[in-house]
Design a protein around this motif. Sequence first.
Motif, PDB file in Angstrom:
ATOM      1  N   LYS A  56       0.834  -1.203   0.000  1.00 36.82           N
ATOM      2  CA  LYS A  56       0.000   0.000   0.000  1.00 36.82           C
ATOM      3  C   LYS A  56       0.869   1.254   0.000  1.00 36.82           C
ATOM      4  CE  LYS A  56      -3.975   2.088   2.212  1.00 36.82           C
ATOM      5  NZ  LYS A  56      -5.001   1.974   3.234  1.00 36.82           N
ATOM      6  N   ARG A  57       1.885   1.274   0.848  1.00 31.35           N
ATOM      7  CA  ARG A  57       2.785   2.434   0.885  1.00 31.35           C
ATOM      8  C   ARG A  57       3.524   2.589  -0.433  1.00 31.35           C
ATOM      9  NH1 ARG A  57       5.198   0.830   6.258  1.00 31.35           N
ATOM     10  NH2 ARG A  57       6.963   0.393   4.914  1.00 31.35           N
ATOM     11  N   ALA A  58       3.962   1.463  -0.996  1.00 35.14           N
ATOM     12  CA  ALA A  58       4.683   1.504  -2.269  1.00 35.14           C
ATOM     13  C   ALA A  58       3.780   2.017  -3.386  1.00 35.14           C
ATOM     14  CB  ALA A  58       5.230   0.128  -2.621  1.00 35.14           C
ATOM     15  N   LYS A  59       2.561   1.507  -3.434  1.00 33.33           N
ATOM     16  CA  LYS A  59       1.629   1.959  -4.471  1.00 33.33           C
ATOM     17  C   LYS A  59       1.359   3.453  -4.342  1.00 33.33           C
ATOM     18  CE  LYS A  59      -0.861  -2.357  -5.251  1.00 33.33           C
ATOM     19  NZ  LYS A  59      -2.155  -3.041  -5.142  1.00 33.33           N
ATOM     20  N   THR A  60       1.172   3.922  -3.137  1.00 34.81           N
ATOM     21  CA  THR A  60       0.920   5.340  -2.918  1.00 34.81           C
ATOM     22  C   THR A  60       2.121   6.173  -3.348  1.00 34.81           C
ATOM     23  OG1 THR A  60      -0.548   4.834  -1.086  1.00 34.81           O
ATOM     24  CG2 THR A  60       0.326   7.070  -1.174  1.00 34.81           C
ATOM     25  N   ALA A  61       3.308   5.759  -2.961  1.00 34.71           N
ATOM     26  CA  ALA A  61       4.520   6.488  -3.328  1.00 34.71           C
ATOM     27  C   ALA A  61       4.743   6.463  -4.832  1.00 34.71           C
ATOM     28  CB  ALA A  61       5.731   5.905  -2.607  1.00 34.71           C
ATOM     29  N   ILE A  62       4.555   5.309  -5.431  1.00 34.39           N
ATOM     30  CA  ILE A  62       4.754   5.177  -6.877  1.00 34.39           C
ATOM     31  C   ILE A  62       3.715   6.000  -7.626  1.00 34.39           C
ATOM     32  CG2 ILE A  62       4.634   3.552  -8.811  1.00 34.39           C
ATOM     33  CD1 ILE A  62       5.865   1.460  -6.836  1.00 34.39           C
ATOM     34  N   ALA A  63       2.467   5.914  -7.213  1.00 33.46           N
ATOM     35  CA  ALA A  63       1.404   6.688  -7.869  1.00 33.46           C
ATOM     36  C   ALA A  63       1.714   8.179  -7.791  1.00 33.46           C
ATOM     37  CB  ALA A  63       0.052   6.385  -7.242  1.00 33.46           C
ATOM     38  N   SER A  64       2.186   8.625  -6.640  1.00 36.27           N
ATOM     39  CA  SER A  64       2.534  10.028  -6.463  1.00 36.27           C
ATOM     40  C   SER A  64       3.650  10.447  -7.422  1.00 36.27           C
ATOM     41  CB  SER A  64       2.960  10.278  -5.018  1.00 36.27           C
ATOM     42  OG  SER A  64       3.416  11.594  -4.872  1.00 36.27           O
ATOM     43  N   LYS A  65       4.666   9.608  -7.541  1.00 39.78           N
ATOM     44  CA  LYS A  65       5.783   9.917  -8.438  1.00 39.78           C
ATOM     45  C   LYS A  65       5.351   9.911  -9.905  1.00 39.78           C
ATOM     46  CE  LYS A  65       9.569   8.664  -5.470  1.00 39.78           C
ATOM     47  NZ  LYS A  65       9.984  10.002  -5.166  1.00 39.78           N
ATOM     48  N   ILE A  66       4.497   8.956 -10.278  1.00 35.04           N
ATOM     49  CA  ILE A  66       4.010   8.901 -11.656  1.00 35.04           C
ATOM     50  C   ILE A  66       3.180  10.140 -11.963  1.00 35.04           C
ATOM     51  CG2 ILE A  66       2.431   7.687 -13.229  1.00 35.04           C
ATOM     52  CD1 ILE A  66       3.425   5.069 -11.973  1.00 35.04           C
ATOM     53  N   ILE A  67       2.319  10.524 -11.044  1.00 35.85           N
ATOM     54  CA  ILE A  67       1.492  11.711 -11.253  1.00 35.85           C
ATOM     55  C   ILE A  67       2.365  12.956 -11.388  1.00 35.85           C
ATOM     56  CG2 ILE A  67      -0.212  13.229 -10.173  1.00 35.85           C
ATOM     57  CD1 ILE A  67      -1.434  10.585  -8.992  1.00 35.85           C
ATOM     58  N   SER A  68       3.365  13.083 -10.528  1.00 38.23           N
ATOM     59  CA  SER A  68       4.281  14.226 -10.628  1.00 38.23           C
ATOM     60  C   SER A  68       5.015  14.223 -11.960  1.00 38.23           C
ATOM     61  CB  SER A  68       5.302  14.196  -9.487  1.00 38.23           C
ATOM     62  OG  SER A  68       4.665  14.349  -8.255  1.00 38.23           O
ATOM     63  N   PHE A  69       5.464  13.043 -12.373  1.00 34.68           N
ATOM     64  CA  PHE A  69       6.158  12.911 -13.658  1.00 34.68           C
ATOM     65  C   PHE A  69       5.239  13.298 -14.805  1.00 34.68           C
ATOM     66  CE2 PHE A  69       6.936  10.156 -17.357  1.00 34.68           C
ATOM     67  CZ  PHE A  69       8.170  10.646 -17.748  1.00 34.68           C
ATOM     68  N   LEU A  70       4.004  12.780 -14.794  1.00 33.05           N
ATOM     69  CA  LEU A  70       3.066  13.071 -15.870  1.00 33.05           C
ATOM     70  C   LEU A  70       2.696  14.547 -15.903  1.00 33.05           C
ATOM     71  CD1 LEU A  70       0.760   9.927 -15.664  1.00 33.05           C
ATOM     72  CD2 LEU A  70       2.536  10.419 -17.351  1.00 33.05           C
ATOM     73  N   LYS A  71       2.577  15.176 -14.737  1.00 30.05           N
ATOM     74  CA  LYS A  71       2.293  16.615 -14.696  1.00 30.05           C
ATOM     75  C   LYS A  71       3.450  17.407 -15.284  1.00 30.05           C
ATOM     76  CE  LYS A  71      -0.969  16.632 -10.868  1.00 30.05           C
ATOM     77  NZ  LYS A  71      -1.213  17.009  -9.461  1.00 30.05           N
ATOM     78  N   ALA A  72       4.680  17.003 -14.988  1.00 27.07           N
ATOM     79  CA  ALA A  72       5.852  17.686 -15.545  1.00 27.07           C
ATOM     80  C   ALA A  72       5.889  17.535 -17.064  1.00 27.07           C
ATOM     81  CB  ALA A  72       7.132  17.130 -14.924  1.00 27.07           C
ATOM     82  N   VAL A  73       5.576  16.351 -17.543  1.00 25.71           N
ATOM     83  CA  VAL A  73       5.536  16.125 -18.992  1.00 25.71           C
ATOM     84  C   VAL A  73       4.440  16.979 -19.618  1.00 25.71           C
ATOM     85  CG1 VAL A  73       5.059  14.414 -20.783  1.00 25.71           C
ATOM     86  CG2 VAL A  73       6.532  13.808 -18.862  1.00 25.71           C
ATOM     87  N   GLU A  74       3.293  17.051 -18.962  1.00 26.40           N
ATOM     88  CA  GLU A  74       2.186  17.851 -19.476  1.00 26.40           C
ATOM     89  C   GLU A  74       2.582  19.323 -19.579  1.00 26.40           C
ATOM     90  OE1 GLU A  74      -2.547  18.503 -18.588  1.00 26.40           O
ATOM     91  OE2 GLU A  74      -1.248  17.982 -16.928  1.00 26.40           O
ATOM     92  N   VAL A  75       3.233  19.838 -18.563  1.00 32.87           N
ATOM     93  CA  VAL A  75       3.675  21.230 -18.572  1.00 32.87           C
ATOM     94  C   VAL A  75       4.641  21.479 -19.723  1.00 32.87           C
ATOM     95  CG1 VAL A  75       5.020  22.958 -17.284  1.00 32.87           C
ATOM     96  CG2 VAL A  75       3.259  21.630 -16.129  1.00 32.87           C
ATOM     97  N   ARG A  76       5.578  20.560 -19.906  1.00 36.78           N
ATOM     98  CA  ARG A  76       6.541  20.695 -21.014  1.00 36.78           C
ATOM     99  C   ARG A  76       5.840  20.634 -22.361  1.00 36.78           C
ATOM    100  NH1 ARG A  76      11.704  17.154 -20.647  1.00 36.78           N
ATOM    101  NH2 ARG A  76      12.140  18.448 -22.435  1.00 36.78           N
ATOM    102  N   THR A  77       4.875  19.732 -22.481  1.00 36.01           N
ATOM    103  CA  THR A  77       4.138  19.583 -23.740  1.00 36.01           C
ATOM    104  C   THR A  77       3.326  20.845 -24.038  1.00 36.01           C
ATOM    105  OG1 THR A  77       3.989  17.203 -23.387  1.00 36.01           O
ATOM    106  CG2 THR A  77       2.449  18.168 -24.965  1.00 36.01           C
ATOM    107  N   GLU A  78       2.662  21.388 -23.017  1.00 34.39           N
ATOM    108  CA  GLU A  78       1.891  22.602 -23.195  1.00 34.39           C
ATOM    109  C   GLU A  78       2.804  23.777 -23.549  1.00 34.39           C
ATOM    110  OE1 GLU A  78      -0.357  23.063 -19.598  1.00 34.39           O
ATOM    111  OE2 GLU A  78      -1.815  21.531 -20.199  1.00 34.39           O
TER     112      GLU A  78
END
Length: 82
Positions: A56-78
């Motif tokens: 559960k902790r791993a999934k939460t941490a991983i999900a958080s990192k993926i979301i942060s990564f995807l947001k950074a990619v989105e900002v760069r794409t925009e």
Amino acid sequence: MLGLSKSHISEIEGGHKTPSLEVIEKYAKLFKVPVSSIIFFAEQVKNSDDTITVEKRAKTAIASKIISFLKAVEVRTEAKDV
């Protein structure tokens, strides 16, 4: 953009639902990253003594990192589109 409801995405991002391979492929295509990169960050951590808590902790941490990564990619794409 993914063809998914906001509530479904929210449940995935909140760790309440596991995304299907199809959904992961949509994210990968949208953000122009390999599916393997997303899956790599989503691997589960196993611990025989406390599996549920660690997972559960791993999934939460991983999900958080993926979301942060995807947001950074989105900002760069925009930024490129402007």
